[in-house]
Design a protein around this motif. Structure first.
Motif, PDB file in Angstrom:
ATOM      1  N   PHE A 151       2.596  -2.887   2.649  1.00  0.00           N
ATOM      2  CA  PHE A 151       3.649  -3.876   2.862  1.00  0.00           C
ATOM      3  C   PHE A 151       3.439  -5.129   2.012  1.00  0.00           C
ATOM      4  O   PHE A 151       4.408  -5.802   1.652  1.00  0.00           O
ATOM      5  N   LEU A 152       2.189  -5.425   1.675  1.00  0.00           N
ATOM      6  CA  LEU A 152       1.948  -6.541   0.761  1.00  0.00           C
ATOM      7  C   LEU A 152       2.478  -6.204  -0.622  1.00  0.00           C
ATOM      8  O   LEU A 152       3.096  -7.047  -1.290  1.00  0.00           O
ATOM      9  N   ILE A 153       2.257  -4.981  -1.068  1.00  0.00           N
ATOM     10  CA  ILE A 153       2.790  -4.540  -2.361  1.00  0.00           C
ATOM     11  C   ILE A 153       4.321  -4.595  -2.354  1.00  0.00           C
ATOM     12  O   ILE A 153       4.949  -5.058  -3.321  1.00  0.00           O
ATOM     13  N   ILE A 154       4.921  -4.118  -1.272  1.00  0.00           N
ATOM     14  CA  ILE A 154       6.388  -4.157  -1.169  1.00  0.00           C
ATOM     15  C   ILE A 154       6.884  -5.588  -1.231  1.00  0.00           C
ATOM     16  O   ILE A 154       7.822  -5.922  -1.972  1.00  0.00           O
ATOM     17  N   SER A 155       6.255  -6.475  -0.440  1.00  0.00           N
ATOM     18  CA  SER A 155       6.718  -7.858  -0.374  1.00  0.00           C
ATOM     19  C   SER A 155       6.552  -8.567  -1.708  1.00  0.00           C
ATOM     20  O   SER A 155       7.487  -9.217  -2.203  1.00  0.00           O
ATOM     21  N   VAL A 156       5.374  -8.456  -2.323  1.00  0.00           N
ATOM     22  CA  VAL A 156       5.148  -9.124  -3.607  1.00  0.00           C
ATOM     23  C   VAL A 156       6.021  -8.509  -4.695  1.00  0.00           C
ATOM     24  O   VAL A 156       6.607  -9.222  -5.523  1.00  0.00           O
TER      25      VAL A 156
END
Length: 606
Positions: A151-156
């Protein structure tokens, strides 16, 4: 002369001021109708929305091919909203080229503040952390790392990288604001769905309002000149969000304080130095959300023929039985641990007190299920089990639920066909083998409501249809067992009620005065029928709650009434009712039926 001409001079100066103001206003207004402005600040952001919404639809279809999840519907609607906006803005762009006088406006140079954008990208992660807190009992370190990383990859990627790449065509700050509003809305949709009791789809007006508010707030946050101010806002938001999540988890209402569990070795101590008089095969057949006919009649369903069938097959029925809990895991873990404490990693997966004790008597154990839902905490620990495809990555399940925008109970990622499940258990029933055998099966029919917090229009009719399937399956199960293993102990039970009254789920938001007998029965009522192999059981089957079953079985096996002391306190403890409403020893406490028995039917059918 000065007196005569002075007014004219002042008037001329006033005219110039008015003209300057009009020119400034005209320039400010016409700027918004310039083709370049429309293209940069309307068309490109709309294209970005179309890209994200179409991507969401595709990902959800691949991950969970169900077009009726909240985020799937939201994203699909947003696809059409984005297309409509693009067409409108392209039309405005075309008209502006021919109808608006071109006024040159310098596009201010905008240096992309990537560090500020990264801070904004942390805001959606607060909701992910909230879900992790709520599910912390089942999440391992690997699951935690995988979920946060994905989810960090998705958000960034969506909030920072793509808007930065498109920054040459539009305002990066505007693109980041739009991207963040979309990602924040999608990530928080499960929380919104829970608060609004959405199932399958949400209210697009509420969703669009939420999206618009987040977009506006983000736009103003990105206008903060001092990075320390933005950092402070982000930190306060994330910390506050997590603190609220912990407070919510730890302050949920319970019907009665949890009774302390007895020592784990109490069963071993109780039988120390003793030998069982008999060790028959034991079959625990659970049918999800199956309840006695007194409750069925309240739904307008007469299930008396099924109860008569069981009585004719030699079963003793216990129509006043209930569970101290109101969900499958909470109920069955307590049954298999003979405890008031639900240890989610033990019990249903084969590692419970009951299974351990039976293994000490040389029993083989089998757990037969349609899905690996019951194995997800600590793998299957039965000697034989179904389904064999037991890989249940918790992170995959949580990711699917978050992206769907609703935490449905029935999203299982490893399951076998119902016919395959039935065939597997019938094979075991027909060929029990020589050594003593314990079998726990859990059928998903008839099953409870969809747990959204709002009833479907045909909720009761759906339950009745699934009840017919459950009855047919139960009859064949019983007939197979009696034919192949007539001297066994056969326990037919439900695990809780079907949740068909009020909001068809938890009632904690109602006042105690609104909760009547049926509401309590509908959550905690459980069907129970036992076929004892001999007639000398009556002094041992002192059963008030479903969790009393195995103390009664073991007391009969040892012909020792002292083992009945293993029974737990018969008080409901699960948080499905408002504070102050619960059942103790078969009597309702609190609400309009305070002091009245939970069940009103006649004595048990023998």
């Amino acid at each position: 002369a000065h007196a005569i001409f002075a007014p004219k001079k002042i008037a001329k100066s006033g005219d110039q001021t008015d003209q300057t103001m009009k020119l400034q206003v005209n320039n400010a207004v016409t700027r918004f109708f310039q083709p370049a402005f429309i293209y940069r600040n309307a068309v490109i952001p709309s294209v970005l929305l179309l890209l994200y919404s179409a991507l969401s639809v595709a990902v959800l279809w691949i991950l969970v091919p169900d077009p009726h999840s909240v985020n799937s519907v939201f994203s699909f609607v947003f696809v059409w909203v984005s297309i409509a906006l693009i067409l409108v803005f392209l039309l405005a762009h075309w008209l502006a080229r021919f109808t608006v006088t071109a006024v040159k406006h310098d596009v201010p140079a905008h240096v992309a503040d990537v560090s500020g954008y990264l801070l904004v990208a942390m805001l959606p992660m607060a909701s992910i952390a909230q879900y992790l807190i709520a599910n912390r009992e089942i999440i391992g370190v690997v699951d935690l790392i995988v979920i946060l990383t994905i989810f960090l990859i998705i958000s960034v990627g969506l909030v920072v990288i793509i808007p930065w790449l498109l920054g040459r065509y539009s305002s990066p700050r505007l693109l980041v604001s739009v991207a963040h509003a979309y990602v924040f809305t999608v990530f928080n949709m499960a929380t919104i769905s829970s608060s609004q009791s959405w199932y399958g789809e949400g209210n697009i007006f509420i969703q669009l309002t939420f999206f618009a508010i987040v977009l506006i707030v983000t736009w103003f946050l990105l206008r903060l000149n001092d990075k320390r101010d933005l950092t402070f806002v982000v930190v306060v938001f994330v910390v506050g969000y997590l603190a609220l999540a912990f407070m919510t988890e730890n302050s949920g209402p319970v019907s009665e304080p949890v009774v302390e569990a007895a020592a784990e070795n109490r069963l071993a101590v109780a039988v120390e130095g003793k030998q069982p008089r008999s060790t028959p095969n034991i079959y625990l057949l659970v049918y999800d959300a199956y309840v006695p006919n007194e409750i069925m009649l309240s739904y307008g369903i007469d299930n008396s023929d099924q109860e008569k069938f069981l009585a004719e097959q030699g079963f003793t029925l216990y129509p006043h039985a209930y569970s101290v809990a109101a969900s499958s895991l909470a109920t069955m873990n307590r049954v298999l641990n003979i405890s008031n404490t639900s240890r989610q990693s033990l019990g249903v997966n084969g590692d419970g007190t009951v299974q351990h004790f039976l293994r000490s008597l040389d029993y083989r154990t089998a757990g037969l299920f349609k899905t690996n839902y019951f194995f997800r905490f600590n793998g299957p620990l039965y000697d034989y089990y179904t389904p064999h495809n037991i890989a249940f990555p918790v992170h995959q399940s949580l990711i699917a639920r978050i992206l769907m925008g609703e935490f449905r109970f029935d999203i299982d990622l490893a399951a076998i066909e119902h016919t395959e499940y039935v065939q597997a258990k019938r094979e075991v029933f027909a060929n029990p083998g020589e050594d003593p055998l314990f079998v726990y099966t859990h059928s998903l029919v008839p099953g409870h409501s969809q747990d959204s917090g709002a009833c479907l229009p045909d909720e009761t009719q759906l339950f009745e249809e699934k009840l017919r399937r459950a009855n047919s399956e139960m009859r064949q199960d019983v007939e197979t067992l009696i034919a192949s293993d007539p001297d066994s102990i056969i326990i037919v039970a439900g695990d809780h009620g079907p949740y068909l009254t009020k909001n068809c789920y938890r009632l904690t938001h109602y006042s105690a005065s609104e909760i009547d007998r049926l509401d309590i029965q509908d959550r905690f009522g459980t069907f129970l029928a036992i076929r004892w192999p001999e007639e000398d059981y009556s002094q041992y089957d002192r059963i008030t709650v479903l969790q009393d079953v195995f103390p009664a079985v073991f007391a009969w096996m040892y012909r020792d009434e002292a083992l009945l002391d293993l029974r737990i306190e018969p008080v409901t403890i699960d948080g499905y009712l408002p504070e102050g409403v619960y059942v103790r020893d078969g009597v309702i406490v609190g609400g309009p039926d305070d002091g009245q028995p939970l069940f009103l039917s006649n004595a048990p059918i023998r």
